[in-house]
Scaffold this motif. Structure first.
Motif, short mmCIF file in Angstrom:
data_model
loop_
_atom_site.label_atom_id
_atom_site.label_comp_id
_atom_site.label_asym_id
_atom_site.label_seq_id
_atom_site.Cartn_x
_atom_site.Cartn_y
_atom_site.Cartn_z
N MET A 1 -4.12 76.89 59.36
CA MET A 1 -5.52 76.74 59.72
C MET A 1 -6.43 76.99 58.51
N PHE A 2 -6.11 77.97 57.69
CA PHE A 2 -6.92 78.26 56.50
C PHE A 2 -6.94 77.04 55.59
N GLN A 3 -5.78 76.47 55.36
CA GLN A 3 -5.67 75.28 54.50
C GLN A 3 -6.53 74.15 55.06
N GLU A 4 -6.49 73.98 56.35
CA GLU A 4 -7.26 72.91 57.00
C GLU A 4 -8.77 73.14 56.83
N TRP A 5 -9.22 74.36 57.03
CA TRP A 5 -10.65 74.66 56.98
C TRP A 5 -11.19 74.83 55.56
N ALA A 6 -10.44 75.53 54.72
CA ALA A 6 -10.93 75.85 53.37
C ALA A 6 -10.55 74.80 52.33
N GLY A 7 -9.54 74.01 52.63
CA GLY A 7 -9.13 72.99 51.68
C GLY A 7 -8.16 73.49 50.63
N VAL A 8 -7.87 74.77 50.65
CA VAL A 8 -6.89 75.39 49.75
C VAL A 8 -6.09 76.41 50.55
N SER A 9 -4.96 76.78 50.02
CA SER A 9 -4.16 77.80 50.69
C SER A 9 -4.80 79.17 50.52
N PRO A 10 -4.44 80.12 51.37
CA PRO A 10 -4.96 81.48 51.19
C PRO A 10 -4.59 82.05 49.81
N LYS A 11 -3.40 81.72 49.31
CA LYS A 11 -2.99 82.21 48.00
C LYS A 11 -3.87 81.64 46.90
N LYS A 12 -4.17 80.35 46.95
CA LYS A 12 -5.05 79.74 45.95
C LYS A 12 -6.44 80.36 46.01
N PHE A 13 -6.93 80.61 47.21
CA PHE A 13 -8.25 81.23 47.36
C PHE A 13 -8.25 82.62 46.75
N SER A 14 -7.19 83.38 47.00
CA SER A 14 -7.06 84.72 46.43
C SER A 14 -7.02 84.65 44.91
N GLN A 15 -6.30 83.68 44.37
CA GLN A 15 -6.24 83.51 42.91
C GLN A 15 -7.62 83.18 42.36
N TYR A 16 -8.36 82.34 43.06
CA TYR A 16 -9.72 82.01 42.64
C TYR A 16 -10.58 83.27 42.58
N LEU A 17 -10.49 84.12 43.58
CA LEU A 17 -11.28 85.35 43.59
C LEU A 17 -10.93 86.22 42.39
N ASN A 18 -9.65 86.32 42.06
CA ASN A 18 -9.21 87.13 40.93
C ASN A 18 -9.69 86.55 39.60
N VAL A 19 -9.58 85.24 39.44
CA VAL A 19 -10.03 84.59 38.20
C VAL A 19 -11.54 84.72 38.06
N SER A 20 -12.24 84.53 39.16
CA SER A 20 -13.70 84.65 39.14
C SER A 20 -14.11 86.06 38.73
N ASN A 21 -13.44 87.05 39.26
CA ASN A 21 -13.74 88.43 38.89
C ASN A 21 -13.43 88.68 37.42
#
Length: 92
Positions: free
Chosen positions: A46-66
């Protein structure tokens, strides 16, 4: 009772908020799924469907952004002058 679409939206929004607030702890898929009362399999799909990325990719984005924010505000910015090194890191 709200439509299933609205319920799904609220669950994913709550998961994103939880991941954002707790990104330093790097919550696992199981932990995030539990926060929104879903199985890890169903949550990931469901996350992939709604966000367009996997939860892991989203988590990686948050870490890189920080990390980028830390670099922008760190001693490196002052040491290398005019942020040249930081601009290079953030643009690549």
């Amino acid at each position: 009772m709200p439509e299933q679409h609205q319920i799904d939206f609220e669950r994913i929004a709550a998961a994103i908020e939880y991941m954002y607030i707790n990104f330093r702890a790097q919550p696992t898929l199981d932990e995030v799924a539990a926060q929104v009362n879903m199985s890890p399999f169903h949550f990931q799909r469901m996350f992939q469907e709604w966000a367009g990325v996997s939860p892991k990719k989203f988590s990686q984005y948050l870490n890189v952004s920080n990390a980028r924010n830390i670099l922008k505000n760190s001693q490196l910015n002052r040491t290398f002058g005019h942020g040249t090194f930081v601009r290079f890191i953030c643009e690549n």
